[in-house]
Each structure stands twice: as structure tokens, then as C-alpha cells.
Design a protein around this motif. Sequence first.
Motif, PDB file in Angstrom:
ATOM      1  N   LYS A 124       0.826  -1.221   0.000  1.00 11.50           N
ATOM      2  CA  LYS A 124       0.000   0.000   0.000  1.00 11.50           C
ATOM      3  C   LYS A 124       0.854   1.262   0.000  1.00 11.50           C
ATOM      4  CE  LYS A 124      -3.960  -2.376   1.844  1.00 11.50           C
ATOM      5  NZ  LYS A 124      -3.444  -3.724   2.054  1.00 11.50           N
ATOM      6  N   LYS A 179      -4.884   0.907   7.454  1.00 15.12           N
ATOM      7  CA  LYS A 179      -4.561  -0.418   6.897  1.00 15.12           C
ATOM      8  C   LYS A 179      -3.065  -0.693   7.064  1.00 15.12           C
ATOM      9  CE  LYS A 179      -7.346   0.880   2.922  1.00 15.12           C
ATOM     10  NZ  LYS A 179      -7.439   0.773   1.474  1.00 15.12           N
ATOM     11  N   ALA A 184      -3.175  -8.001   4.042  1.00 13.35           N
ATOM     12  CA  ALA A 184      -4.061  -8.445   2.968  1.00 13.35           C
ATOM     13  C   ALA A 184      -5.276  -9.098   3.601  1.00 13.35           C
ATOM     14  CB  ALA A 184      -3.347  -9.443   2.067  1.00 13.35           C
ATOM     15  N   GLY A 186      -8.064  -7.991   4.497  1.00 11.27           N
ATOM     16  CA  GLY A 186      -8.752  -7.231   5.540  1.00 11.27           C
ATOM     17  C   GLY A 186      -8.092  -7.331   6.907  1.00 11.27           C
ATOM     18  N   GLU A 210      -8.796   8.507   3.792  1.00  7.53           N
ATOM     19  CA  GLU A 210     -10.155   8.974   4.098  1.00  7.53           C
ATOM     20  C   GLU A 210     -11.108   7.840   3.727  1.00  7.53           C
ATOM     21  OE1 GLU A 210     -11.647  12.098   1.509  1.00  7.53           O
ATOM     22  OE2 GLU A 210      -9.823  11.910   0.313  1.00  7.53           O
ATOM     23  N   TYR A 211     -12.071   7.618   4.590  1.00  6.44           N
ATOM     24  CA  TYR A 211     -13.018   6.526   4.353  1.00  6.44           C
ATOM     25  C   TYR A 211     -14.110   7.007   3.406  1.00  6.44           C
ATOM     26  CZ  TYR A 211     -16.239   2.728   5.254  1.00  6.44           C
ATOM     27  OH  TYR A 211     -17.079   1.647   5.098  1.00  6.44           O
ATOM     28  N   MET A 212     -14.281   6.307   2.275  1.00  3.67           N
ATOM     29  CA  MET A 212     -15.286   6.711   1.289  1.00  3.67           C
ATOM     30  C   MET A 212     -16.633   6.153   1.752  1.00  3.67           C
ATOM     31  SD  MET A 212     -12.865   7.983  -0.402  1.00  3.67           S
ATOM     32  CE  MET A 212     -13.418   8.690  -1.891  1.00  3.67           C
ATOM     33  N   LYS A 222     -22.772  -2.984   0.523  1.00  5.56           N
ATOM     34  CA  LYS A 222     -21.576  -2.369  -0.058  1.00  5.56           C
ATOM     35  C   LYS A 222     -20.825  -3.463  -0.837  1.00  5.56           C
ATOM     36  CE  LYS A 222     -17.249  -0.256   1.489  1.00  5.56           C
ATOM     37  NZ  LYS A 222     -16.453   0.244   2.596  1.00  5.56           N
ATOM     38  N   ASP A 224     -17.160  -4.253  -3.600  1.00  5.21           N
ATOM     39  CA  ASP A 224     -16.047  -3.734  -4.406  1.00  5.21           C
ATOM     40  C   ASP A 224     -15.809  -4.679  -5.579  1.00  5.21           C
ATOM     41  OD1 ASP A 224     -14.653  -5.851  -3.328  1.00  5.21           O
ATOM     42  OD2 ASP A 224     -12.896  -4.700  -2.763  1.00  5.21           O
ATOM     43  N   LEU A 269     -16.237  -3.631   5.468  1.00  6.06           N
ATOM     44  CA  LEU A 269     -15.205  -4.263   4.638  1.00  6.06           C
ATOM     45  C   LEU A 269     -15.849  -5.301   3.729  1.00  6.06           C
ATOM     46  CD1 LEU A 269     -12.336  -4.854   7.233  1.00  6.06           C
ATOM     47  CD2 LEU A 269     -12.981  -2.771   6.067  1.00  6.06           C
ATOM     48  N   THR A 270     -15.352  -5.388   2.522  1.00  3.00           N
ATOM     49  CA  THR A 270     -15.997  -6.286   1.550  1.00  3.00           C
ATOM     50  C   THR A 270     -15.132  -7.503   1.205  1.00  3.00           C
ATOM     51  OG1 THR A 270     -15.121  -4.864  -0.150  1.00  3.00           O
ATOM     52  CG2 THR A 270     -17.406  -4.514   0.458  1.00  3.00           C
ATOM     53  N   ASN A 271     -14.021  -7.687   1.916  1.00  2.00           N
ATOM     54  CA  ASN A 271     -13.142  -8.822   1.605  1.00  2.00           C
ATOM     55  C   ASN A 271     -13.894 -10.145   1.696  1.00  2.00           C
ATOM     56  OD1 ASN A 271     -11.539  -6.650   3.119  1.00  2.00           O
ATOM     57  ND2 ASN A 271     -10.026  -7.727   1.871  1.00  2.00           N
ATOM     58  N   GLU A 368      -6.732  -0.744  -3.911  1.00  2.00           N
ATOM     59  CA  GLU A 368      -5.398  -1.352  -3.859  1.00  2.00           C
ATOM     60  C   GLU A 368      -5.144  -2.183  -5.115  1.00  2.00           C
ATOM     61  OE1 GLU A 368      -4.176  -4.456  -1.329  1.00  2.00           O
ATOM     62  OE2 GLU A 368      -6.083  -5.491  -1.360  1.00  2.00           O
TER      63      GLU A 368
HETATM   64  P1  ADP Z   1      -6.735  -5.635   2.049  1.00  2.00           P
HETATM   65  O1  ADP Z   1      -5.496  -5.613   1.251  1.00  2.00           O
HETATM   66  O2  ADP Z   1      -6.469  -6.038   3.452  1.00  2.00           O
HETATM   67  O3  ADP Z   1      -7.848  -6.382   1.409  1.00  2.00           O
HETATM   68  P2  ADP Z   1      -8.075  -3.224   1.142  1.00  2.00           P
HETATM   69  O4  ADP Z   1      -7.385  -1.968   0.885  1.00  2.00           O
HETATM   70  O5  ADP Z   1      -8.516  -4.010  -0.034  1.00  2.00           O
HETATM   71  O6  ADP Z   1      -7.206  -4.108   2.137  1.00  2.00           O
HETATM   72  O7  ADP Z   1      -9.344  -2.907   2.027  1.00  2.00           O
HETATM   73  C1  ADP Z   1     -10.218  -3.896   2.504  1.00  2.00           C
HETATM   74  C2  ADP Z   1     -11.651  -3.461   2.359  1.00  2.00           C
HETATM   75  O8  ADP Z   1     -11.860  -2.260   3.077  1.00  2.00           O
HETATM   76  C3  ADP Z   1     -12.036  -3.143   0.933  1.00  2.00           C
HETATM   77  O9  ADP Z   1     -12.494  -4.286   0.296  1.00  2.00           O
HETATM   78  C4  ADP Z   1     -13.112  -2.098   1.094  1.00  2.00           C
HETATM   79  O10 ADP Z   1     -14.362  -2.687   1.257  1.00  2.00           O
HETATM   80  C5  ADP Z   1     -12.748  -1.420   2.388  1.00  2.00           C
HETATM   81  N1  ADP Z   1     -12.023  -0.153   2.143  1.00  2.00           N
HETATM   82  C6  ADP Z   1     -10.685  -0.023   2.001  1.00  2.00           C
HETATM   83  N2  ADP Z   1     -10.339   1.269   1.821  1.00  2.00           N
HETATM   84  C7  ADP Z   1     -11.479   1.975   1.858  1.00  2.00           C
HETATM   85  C8  ADP Z   1     -11.778   3.353   1.721  1.00  2.00           C
HETATM   86  N3  ADP Z   1     -10.816   4.260   1.569  1.00  2.00           N
HETATM   87  N4  ADP Z   1     -13.066   3.731   1.796  1.00  2.00           N
HETATM   88  C9  ADP Z   1     -14.042   2.816   1.972  1.00  2.00           C
HETATM   89  N5  ADP Z   1     -13.821   1.508   2.121  1.00  2.00           N
HETATM   90  C10 ADP Z   1     -12.569   1.063   2.056  1.00  2.00           C
END
Ligand code: ADP
Length: 741
Positions: A124, A179, A184, A186, A210-212, A222, A224, A269-271, A368
Motif C-alpha cells: 500500500k 490499513k 491483505a 482485511g 479517508e473513508y469513502m 456495499k 467492491d 469491509l468487503t473482503n 489497492e
Molecule cells: P486488504 O489488502 O487487506 O484487502 P483493502 O485496501 O482491499 O485491504 O481494504 C479492505 C476493504 O476495506 C475493501 O475491500 C473495502 O471494502 C474497504 N475499504 C478499504 N479502503 C477503503 C476506503 N478508503 N473507503 C471505503 N472503504 C474502504
Amino acid sequence: MAASKSLLESLKKPEPTNFKMTDFRRELHLRHKREEHMKKERLKAQQESRYVPKYAITIDTSRARSNNDVLRMCIRELGFKEYPFGRKDNSCDVHWHAIHYEDNPDVYGGKVNKFPGMGEICSKMTLFRCLDTLRDLFPTEYDFYPRTWYLPAQFHEFSCEIRKLHERRVKPKPTFIIKPDTGAQGDGIYLLREPNEYSSYNGKCHVAQEYMSNVYLIDKFKFDLRIYVLLKSLEPLEFYICREGLARFSTVPYENPTNKNIHESFMHLTNYSLNKRSSTFNRSEREDEGSKRTLSSVLRRIAMNGHDSNKVWKSIERIVCRTIVAIVPEMKVEYQAAMPPGKSGASCFQVLGFDILLLHNLKPVLLEVNASPSLSLDSEQEVAPGVFEYVHSPKDEEIKFPLIRDTLLHVVPMEKLKYYRKRKRKRMLRKLKASTSHKTKRPEPLVKQRTSIVIIKADESDEEKREVNVTQQMSEMHMDLDHSVVSQGESTGRDTVSDDERESSLKFDTDIDEEVDNYYENKLKESCLKQLYPAIYDEECERFRILERVAGLFIYFLGIRGSLRIGPTGFRTFARKCRLNRKGMTNAAVDIMYIDLQRRWDHMNPERTSGLCYQGFLDACMEIARRKFYAPTKIEMLENLADHCELSLNLKDNDLANNLPRLHFRRLGLQYRQGSMFAMPRRVIEMTEETTIEDLLTTQEKKLRQASKEDIEAFLRKRRMTYQPTSAASLLGGTKSPNSE
Ligand code: ADP
């Protein structure tokens, strides 16, 4: 005497009375391991001794680990030869590594599915730093990812920002996501609203973003998108996007973050790896249902909701292009370190996974880039409370199988592949004809068309089976064979071949050549991979590639081959050879700048190796450009500096020909000319006799041609060159090439 003594002692030794069960188990385990090892060795030996046709495409899967299932399916489909234990001499066409390039550092040829150092580049911190550098130069184009801070180094700036937002009473209250740098799936991710909630245990580095919160929801959840990208080559840059991907959904309906729900990871989180543990995880295998869906179903849903899904897809393509262009300079630095000039090494390609979030207005945001996206075809299922089992997931297969199959087709040596197929086809058909020719011939053939029995099926055993089928069918239908082919038969027993026969045999050969060529061309056309660069976004991305010139300078002055850091001597040489002293930079100023930057970039150097990293060198170039090559924009300053350095170095390749697009010299039977490391690879244009120099010019050069004579002269003077517009054919004919002074 001594021997008899020790024998006596051993006889006297009491039987082990305290024989433990654990010893027995260990013994059993060791024996089992030994047997396993021997079995493997035997298999390996068997495999080595088996005859492998010289032109078969060989794939080393000994380090493919979790990618093995999908890879094996593709290998079988394409008819390649798999080496599950590798080859003694590492001489496979493709080496598939699950994690890093370094999984097997002893590869000296073929292709490896990982670029050196890519894991680090996609971490990251490094990724967002690369993007930040380009955001600094092109703020409007690089606005596709959240604002990022690097902790703990930028903790002060981060907390100041939060305090400022609080003072302004921004509504809703801003939330940030933390993060771990190398995390990885989550792991270790959490949301916060106050700076003191950040904890940096074990001295780990984090990124804060910043959290979107205003995201696009489907069925209130939600999600991704996982977009797959094939980075086929670095020099020249070429990459593809996969038309299909995955959408990963959270498992608790989404709500804007509040102090109450901020810790609910199944909501924010959507992992997949995280949400599969949720009791509400939906395992439906329908493509538009469940917690894991196909990308195409999501795009269809967006279109059904009355939005323009094509526009969304175009924006995603742009994000992919700009991100790859941003990491290319780092990749080049890493690549030269792993494979310095003179050292033979494998060429590389890589499948990357881009995680993209859609905002409520359907603007895609990059979260990412995954250097090793999961290619597993299994999903976990809870068969009893707390008991999980791996089951095959058709949805995963639908996406990952075509991705890997087409990736392999793109990267294997195509000429070799075609040659092998052609030989095999010809041999098979000749055998077929030879075997049927001595059967009683019927006067009226029902089927005369030899090409109607085209079978190019990957699996060898399948092919054999089909061969048998065809033979049966042919005999059943009393089919006579084309005379041309019989004349080719090895068992015809005739020594003299008539002209007619020779002609028809030639026709037979060209027919098969054509057939195989067409087959693979169609395969590549129907591929799920679409070329983004250079085919579509070449012109658009050209201006973002300025940093590659800086990376070129960095590599040039590294000094030690295979190094990743420039030392003080190298930096001084850079200043001297690029004649920066003429611009008023004294030796002392150069030394001070080096020490200052080295200290500033020390946090990027956990191993405490001496020297300045590429990012530090880039910082130095930015600083020098700002001080000594002032222009209205940062990009112009940097361009001026790069021009000045390249001219000072008096590179022999620094002429217009080098700025022309890379040509297919080889196709024209001319020797391929390697561009200088500073030249940016441009479009690849197929040259014909009719191609004029107009077709070869870039947009910038076309603009120049429309400019006034003085402007052109000034440009040429600046680049120290002159050229006469001439036809490309004569240019290539070796007559007058654009020459440098
Ligand atoms: P990892 O590498 O651990 O999977 P990610 O950067 O993919 O980390 O983040 C994990 C999850 O967190 C994403 O799938 C998403 O749902 C949520 N997330 C990460 N960054 C943001 C953000 N800036 N705003 C909103 N949700 C986020």
C-alpha cells in the motif's frame, strides 16, 4: 579391540524401557515423509525420462501452489506439457510462481509470471507514494484514489488534518480507515475518527485513508470490484484488461459510519476472506446473486438502474492505465536490479488484481492493487457448525479459467506453439490417410474435403480419441481421401513423386499452416483479455510517462550493477555529467542535497542499506527542476531537466528516430534496434511501403509540424537535431535517417 569393546557395550545396553508413544509417532511420521519424498523423486525421474517433443510448450508448475488447479485445467485445454516438479535444467517456456519472482531465482530463460519486486511495489505504501508523485504533477487526472497518509512518519500531518476538519464542523463527521502496509484480506484494518485511536504496535507501518462513505449499494450492500489485468511486458509496455471479474459484497446491510457501527467489519469491509465467516454470507452460485457475483452481472444491474455502465467501465480502464503507468518506473528499477545487463534472465508477465469501489455517483475509486490475486477455484463452506470444507466454485471457474487460459496463450512463444500444432496435425492426418489408403477404395468419395476434419483440440488424449473417431467415421462413410494427402503418406512405398503430387502436397502443407494460423488468431481475438496499452490508451498516457526518463537517469548512474540505491559518488557523477554545475549547483550543494534526502527517505530503508532509493532520487530531481529549470508547471520543469540531462550525456540515440514509434523492424526483415533507456516506448505501428512519416509522428510532433518554421527550428535546436521530412520507406531503406548533429 576397540570394536569388540563397543560391541560388548551395545549388547550390554538395556532395552529402552521408557519407550514413549511420541517417539513411535515421530518415527512413523519420518518414515511417511521419507516414502513421500521417494515417491516424488520416482515420479520426477519418470517424467524426465518420458519423451517430450522438442517443440511442445512446457510449463513448470512446481511453485504454483494454490494456482495449481486452474493452471492444470488450462494446460490440459491448451495441450501444453506440465512439469509439476520442474525440470532439472529449469528450461520450461513458462514458470508459474504463486507468490514472488524470487520463488525460484535460478530461472535463466523462458517466462516467469511475476515481475521482480512487484510484491513490494504493490504494497500500500509504495503504490500510493507512486500515485502521489503523479498526482503532484497531474492533479486532475490522478484523483481516483482516497487521500492517503503514511504512518507513523506522517502522523503529525494526519492528526492536524483531522483537527482541522473537526474545527470546521464538517458533517457527517469524517472517518478514516487504517490499513497495515503489507496486510491483505482485511487483516488489521480498522476505522477511526480521532487521531489518538491510532495504535502502532510492533512499529508496523500503516496507511491512513479517508473513508469513502458515500458508496453505491446493490440490494443495500456495499461491494467492491476485483478487476484482473495482465501486464504482458514492461519494455515495450503492454497490458490487457479482463472483461470479466468479481464483485465481493459485504454481509451486513450498509449504513454510513457512526460511533456505534464503526467496528462492524462485515458492514464496512468487503473482503471475501473476511465475509465468508459471516453467518449471513450468501453462497448462491447464480451470477447475479449472493455475496460473490460476476462483474458483468453488476454492470448489467447498474445499466438496469438507468446508469451508463459503459462510462463506468471506461473510467475503470483509465484507472488501470494510469496506475500501471505510475508504477512502471519503480518496476524498471527493480527489474534492472534482478536482471542487470549482461545477466541472462527470464522475461516476465504478471496477472494483477485491482480492487475498485464505486461511489454513489458511480465514480470508481482505486483501493489497492494485488500482486498475487487469488486464483483458487474453491470456496469454503460450513458443513457443520464450525466445520469448514472446500468445495468447487463454478463462479470462480467461470472467471479464472478463461483468464489464465488466455494469459498463457498471450505469453507462450506463439511461433513455437503454431509450429508444434502444425507438425502434429500433419503427422496425424498423414497417418490417418496411410492407414485408410490400403483399405478398398470406393469409386465415389462421399466427402472429399480434407479440411472438414479439422480437430485442434488441446488435450492430447482427446485428440487421440477424436482421431480414432474420425477414422471410424471415415471408414463407415466409405470416405476416400484426398489424393494429395495419400501422396504424402509415409507408407505409399513410392520413391518417385510426380509434379502434380508435389504440388498437391505443397497445397496440403499450406492448408494446414493456414488452418492453424487462423485457429490461433481467432483464439486471441475471442480472448477475454482486451489490450488497453498501447492499442487504446497510448496517446492518452504518453504524457504521464515522464517519470520513466527520471528512472532511466537513476539506473544510468547506479554505478553498481544490480543495485537499488545510488551512492554519494553516483549522485555526484550525475550532477557532474549532467552539467548541473553550469546551472549554478556547486559540489557542496550537491553533497548537502544528497545527505538531506538520504535522511528524509531513511524510513523507506528498513534494512539500513546505504544509498538513496529511486523515490529519493526523484525528489532530488524535482527539487533541482524547481530551483534551476523553472517553468509555469511542475511537469514542464521536470521535462526541461530531463532534456538537459539527456543532452548533456550526449546519448548517441538521442535523435528523432528514437522518438519515432517503435517499429516492427523484424517483420520487415531489418535488424531490431534497441532504443536508449531514456526513450519511451511509443505506439507499435506496422510498417508498409505506403507508410509515411506522418503516420509515425506522435501528437506532439504533429503539432510541431503545424507550428511555424521558427518554432520547429527552436524545438530542433533544443533537441540538437535536424530532419528532412521523408517517406518512411526511404527512412528504413537506410538512405537518409533523421540525424543528430
Ligand atoms: P486488504 O489488502 O487487506 O484487502 P483493502 O485496501 O482491499 O485491504 O481494504 C479492505 C476493504 O476495506 C475493501 O475491500 C473495502 O471494502 C474497504 N475499504 C478499504 N479502503 C477503503 C476506503 N478508503 N473507503 C471505503 N472503504 C474502504
